[in-house]
Motif scaffolding. Structure first.
Motif, short mmCIF file in Angstrom:
data_model
loop_
_atom_site.label_atom_id
_atom_site.label_comp_id
_atom_site.label_asym_id
_atom_site.label_seq_id
_atom_site.Cartn_x
_atom_site.Cartn_y
_atom_site.Cartn_z
N ILE A 146 0.86 -1.18 0.00
CA ILE A 146 0.00 0.00 0.00
C ILE A 146 0.90 1.23 0.00
N GLU A 147 0.65 2.12 -0.95
CA GLU A 147 1.42 3.36 -0.98
C GLU A 147 0.73 4.38 -1.89
N GLY A 148 0.74 5.62 -1.46
CA GLY A 148 0.18 6.70 -2.26
C GLY A 148 0.43 8.01 -1.54
N VAL A 149 0.07 9.11 -2.19
CA VAL A 149 0.32 10.42 -1.59
C VAL A 149 -0.85 11.37 -1.82
N ASN A 150 -0.91 12.38 -0.96
CA ASN A 150 -1.86 13.48 -1.07
C ASN A 150 -3.29 12.96 -1.22
N ILE A 151 -4.02 13.38 -2.22
CA ILE A 151 -5.44 13.02 -2.34
C ILE A 151 -5.67 12.05 -3.49
N GLY A 152 -4.70 11.20 -3.77
CA GLY A 152 -4.84 10.20 -4.82
C GLY A 152 -5.92 9.19 -4.48
N ALA A 153 -6.38 8.45 -5.51
CA ALA A 153 -7.43 7.45 -5.33
C ALA A 153 -7.01 6.07 -5.82
N THR A 154 -5.75 5.94 -6.29
CA THR A 154 -5.27 4.65 -6.78
C THR A 154 -4.01 4.24 -6.04
N ASN A 155 -4.01 3.02 -5.56
CA ASN A 155 -2.85 2.50 -4.84
C ASN A 155 -1.74 2.14 -5.82
N LEU A 156 -0.48 2.30 -5.37
CA LEU A 156 0.68 1.90 -6.15
C LEU A 156 1.41 0.78 -5.42
N ALA A 157 1.52 -0.38 -6.07
CA ALA A 157 2.32 -1.49 -5.56
C ALA A 157 3.62 -1.53 -6.33
N SER A 158 4.74 -1.73 -5.65
CA SER A 158 6.02 -1.67 -6.35
C SER A 158 7.10 -2.44 -5.61
N LEU A 159 8.19 -2.71 -6.35
CA LEU A 159 9.38 -3.34 -5.81
C LEU A 159 10.56 -2.39 -5.97
N HIS A 160 11.49 -2.48 -5.03
CA HIS A 160 12.74 -1.72 -5.11
C HIS A 160 13.88 -2.69 -4.79
N THR A 161 14.87 -2.76 -5.67
CA THR A 161 15.90 -3.79 -5.54
C THR A 161 17.27 -3.25 -5.91
#
Length: 331
Positions: A146-161
């Motif tokens: 679960i991640e997002g900012v401000n008043i967004g309405a769509t979740n961003l799923a991601s990987l960092h490697t």
């Protein structure tokens, strides 16, 4: 016509080839840990270090959080919230908030979060994620569920490697791929991300009564993320592992030649946090309608305590299942 027809078929063929990730998993998943209400108080550590994402935040310890009402728990609920009463002095570290990390590290398994409310509002940047216990970051990987900012309405799923991990352009997922390279040294650590559908983040998620987020990580499947709407008739007890692995994931991160799983992911701690502004929410402040409320993200955080009345996590449960039995061997 033949060449054009063949080109159109390529994405579909690729999806069919990658659909092996949805084949029934011969491993049986058993419940390893369940956190409900006060269980979080004993199973997690309240972090107090400076925010590594440079947020306008002051993470407080557990005793302070409990005394000030930034953390509370009952038999069935667990809350974490931002301070919504105090102006932030210019020289202060930031607005008081909470960041917790599980004492236990987990590897392959299915992680299911029953969530009634996530933090929302301008300047907020909440996340439920995991990262390597061994580290140092980014060794061992990071998984953002679960991640997002401000008043967004769509979740961003991601990987960092670390370098050498990327995602294919076509894969079986309901969400929309927004970036392919998982390498933290590329694109200012954007990571490889998939945007979920409307209603999976922020106010739009909360007004629907919340829902379920789940993540599976497995050596032979890669990493998948699901969002499941709350439906007490269809799922009175919430989704279980069998229900999840029979569904197309909202975000799919297949591993293999493009990203060797064992090279990039090891046992992870589970983290919940709520920061403000920082490297993401602050950097896009000027392009958000939030900029109408204050000239800078920091100024908004400092001078508008009442704006954070809905900046809180309300968690019903976190269940972590681990596999037993033989792993799926991918040909």
């Amino acid at each position: 016509m033949r060449a054009k027809f063949s080109a159109l078929l390529l994405p579909a063929i690729f999806v069919l080839l990658t659909s092996a990730q949805l084949f029934p998993d011969p491993a049986t998943y058993v419940l390893k840990d369940k956190f409900v209400g006060r269980d979080f108080l004993n199973g997690f550590n309240w972090e107090t270090f400076d925010d590594p994402t440079h947020g306008r935040v002051n993470y407080v310890d557990k005793n302070t959080a409990l005394q000030r009402g930034l953390t509370s728990a009952s038999d069935t609920k667990f809350f974490m919230r931002a301070d919504n009463k105090t102006m932030v002095a210019p020289g202060a570290r930031g607005r008081d908030s909470v960041r917790i990390t599980s004492y236990q590290a987990y590897g392959d398994g299915i992680y299911i979060l029953d969530l009634s409310h996530m933090p929302e509002g301008c300047s907020t940047w909440p996340a439920w994620w995991s990262t390597s216990q061994q580290g140092p970051w980014p060794q061992g990987g990071e998984i953002d569920i679960i991640e997002g900012v401000n008043i967004g309405a769509t979740n961003l799923a991601s990987l960092h490697t670390t370098p050498g991990c990327s995602m294919p352009p076509y894969r079986l997922q309901a969400g929309t791929a927004v970036s392919a390279s998982c390498d933290t040294s590329v694109n200012s650590n954007q990571g490889c991300g998939t945007s979920l559908r409307y209603g999976t983040y922020g106010t739009s998620f909360n007004v629907a009564g919340g829902g379920y987020f789940a993540m599976r990580r497995a050596r032979d499947h890669g990493i998948s993320v699901w969002y499941i709407k709350r439906d007490p008739f269809l799922l009175p007890d919430g989704p279980d592992p069998d229900f999840l692995i029979s569904r197309i994931p909202d975000a799919s991160f297949p591993t293999g030649n493009n990203c060797n799983y064992q090279d990039h992911f090891n046992d992870h701690n589970v983290i919940f946090d709520l920061t403000f502004c920082g490297d993401w929410a602050g950097s896009v402040w000027g392009t958000s309608s939030c900029a109408n409320a204050a000239p800078t993200c920091t100024a908004f955080v400092d001078n508008n305590p009442s704006a954070f009345s809905n900046a809180y996590w309300e968690i019903n449960s976190l269940k972590i299942y681990t596999p037993v039995g033989p792993p799926l061997i991918t040909p």
